[in-house]
Write a protein that holds these residues in place. Structure first.
Motif, short mmCIF file in Angstrom:
data_model
loop_
_atom_site.label_atom_id
_atom_site.label_comp_id
_atom_site.label_asym_id
_atom_site.label_seq_id
_atom_site.Cartn_x
_atom_site.Cartn_y
_atom_site.Cartn_z
N GLY A 1 -29.84 -11.77 15.85
CA GLY A 1 -28.60 -12.12 16.53
C GLY A 1 -27.75 -12.97 15.61
O GLY A 1 -28.17 -13.29 14.49
N ARG A 2 -26.57 -13.35 16.09
CA ARG A 2 -25.67 -14.15 15.25
C ARG A 2 -26.24 -15.55 15.06
O ARG A 2 -27.09 -16.00 15.84
N MET A 3 -25.74 -16.23 14.03
CA MET A 3 -26.14 -17.62 13.80
C MET A 3 -24.98 -18.54 14.16
O MET A 3 -23.85 -18.30 13.72
N GLY A 4 -25.26 -19.55 14.95
CA GLY A 4 -24.22 -20.48 15.38
C GLY A 4 -23.12 -19.73 16.10
O GLY A 4 -23.38 -18.83 16.92
N SER A 5 -21.87 -20.05 15.78
CA SER A 5 -20.73 -19.39 16.45
C SER A 5 -20.61 -17.93 16.03
O SER A 5 -19.96 -17.13 16.70
N GLY A 6 -21.19 -17.57 14.90
CA GLY A 6 -21.05 -16.21 14.37
C GLY A 6 -19.71 -15.99 13.69
O GLY A 6 -19.43 -14.91 13.17
N LYS A 7 -18.87 -17.03 13.66
CA LYS A 7 -17.52 -16.85 13.07
C LYS A 7 -17.51 -17.11 11.57
O LYS A 7 -16.52 -16.83 10.89
N GLN A 8 -18.58 -17.71 11.04
CA GLN A 8 -18.61 -18.02 9.60
C GLN A 8 -18.65 -16.72 8.80
O GLN A 8 -19.35 -15.78 9.14
N CYS A 9 -17.87 -16.73 7.72
CA CYS A 9 -17.69 -15.50 6.95
C CYS A 9 -18.87 -15.27 6.00
O CYS A 9 -19.45 -16.22 5.49
N MET A 10 -19.22 -14.01 5.80
CA MET A 10 -20.31 -13.64 4.89
C MET A 10 -19.79 -12.68 3.84
O MET A 10 -19.77 -11.47 4.05
N PRO A 11 -19.35 -13.20 2.70
CA PRO A 11 -18.90 -12.30 1.63
C PRO A 11 -20.13 -11.69 0.96
O PRO A 11 -20.84 -12.36 0.23
N TRP A 12 -20.38 -10.45 1.22
CA TRP A 12 -21.60 -9.77 0.77
C TRP A 12 -21.25 -8.86 -0.41
O TRP A 12 -20.07 -8.57 -0.66
N ILE A 13 -22.28 -8.39 -1.11
CA ILE A 13 -22.06 -7.36 -2.14
C ILE A 13 -23.35 -6.56 -2.32
O ILE A 13 -24.44 -7.14 -2.30
#
Ligand code: NAP
Length: 298
Positions: A186-198
């Motif tokens: 599931g999401r972590m915390g608010s889930g609003k934090q951005c995840m710049p992935w590659i």
């Protein structure tokens, strides 16, 4: 070319070394445990136990990826010192090596991370954005400052602010996939934090591109052009695993469990690779769904 890689035995290095060897380069990896590292790398890779032992190799390209894993243990003061020391000490040694070489290396590509930007909410972050605060920022800032000392001794310095590198086995997904497979994701915390992935394949292609583009200089954000927030990432991962994403991890649980290290999970920056996009770099995996389809459903 003769290419020297510190930390070449790691998650990124294991994908990078075979690509460089296939192109006909000579690859030397600095590893604290060469025999163990050799098990993870092609047999044509050469090893040295320290940067100081690489003078005779006379590297034309240097890639600096070494550092204690940032998310393995809680960030006690002693652990923070290890995380910092392992990166700055290795980088200082590379600067000292570059000074002694007969010819300036064509390029030093030195690691950093999205953590440089600190917590930026949903604001888009490019290479020109102001840095943030927090330990991850401090770590990256000191790592980058050490690398800048090499400027007089190399033709080019490229600093790569790396996003969350995705592939399997290894990396972030090794931690995320097991609970998601059990239906406990599931999401972590608010889930609003951005995840710049590659995707790791694109990460390797960026390093290769920086080696081969003589005009490439300075800081480069190394992440896909379409970062997502944590809630979107969690839903996408669950979907690709055919599982629900029904179990959010509340902020207080993560803060209690991981202490200050929870900033890695609860904070983020919406980093985009503006300089690579402006230069026409072509991502194989610009969208998260494409990357996860390749990695998780492989
Ligand atoms: N993977 C990601 O998602 C990501 C994201 C942002 C930034 N980065 C940064 O990019 C770099 C490469 O990433 P990675 O995922 O390939 O890292 P990794 O798998 O953790 O490998 C890093 C390598 O650094 C060496 N190392 C570890 N502790 C060290 C120490 N105390 N002194 C000297 N060398 C040490 C190890 O090589 P030996 O054991 O062979 O010496 C290890 O193979 C890392 O510095 C990481 O912080 C990675």
């Amino acid at each position: 070319m003769r290419i020297l890689i510190t930390g070449g035995s790691g998650f990124i290095g294991q994908a990078l070394c075979p690509v460089l060897l296939d192109q006909g380069h000579q690859v030397m990896v600095v590893s604290r445990r060469p025999q163990r590292a050799a098990k993870h790398l092609p047999h044509d890779v050469e090893f040295r136990a320290s940067v100081a032992e690489c003078v005779d190799f006379q590297p034309e390209v240097i890639i600096n990826l070494a550092g204690e894993p940032i998310a393995n243990r809680r960030w006690s003061e002693a652990r923070k010192a290890e995380l910092l020391e392992s990166r700055v000490r290795t980088t200082d040694a590379l600067v000292a090596l570059a000074k002694t070489l007969d010819q300036k290396p064509k390029v030093l590509i030195s690691g950093s991370a999205v953590g440089f930007y600190g917590d930026c909410g949903s604001e888009t972050v490019t290479e020109d954005s102001e840095p943030g605060t927090g330990f991850a920022h401090e770590l990256c800032a000191q790592w980058e400052a050490a690398a800048r000392q090499a400027t007089p001794y190399v033709d080019r310095l490229c600093v790569i602010r790396i996003g969350l590198v995705l592939d399997q086995p290894g990396g972030l997904l090794d931690r995320m996939v097991p609970p998601f497979r059990m239906g406990l994701g599931g999401r972590m915390g608010s889930g609003k934090q951005c995840m710049p992935w590659i995707h790791r394949q694109d990460m390797v292609r960026i390093i290769d591109w920086l080696i081969n583009h003589p005009s490439a200089d300075g800081v480069f954000n190394a992440s896909a052009p379409n970062p997502v927030d944590n809630a979107t990432f969690s839903k996408a991962l669950a979907r690709h695993l055919n599982r629900p994403a029904m179990f959010p991890a509340p902020s207080w649980v993560l803060k209690t469990a991981f202490g200050e290290m929870s900033e890695l999970m609860l904070e983020g920056a919406c980093m985009v690779p503006q300089k690579l996009l402006d230069a026409g770099f072509d991502f194989i995996y610009p969208e998260l769904d494409q990357a996860l389809a390749d990695i998780v459903e492989r």
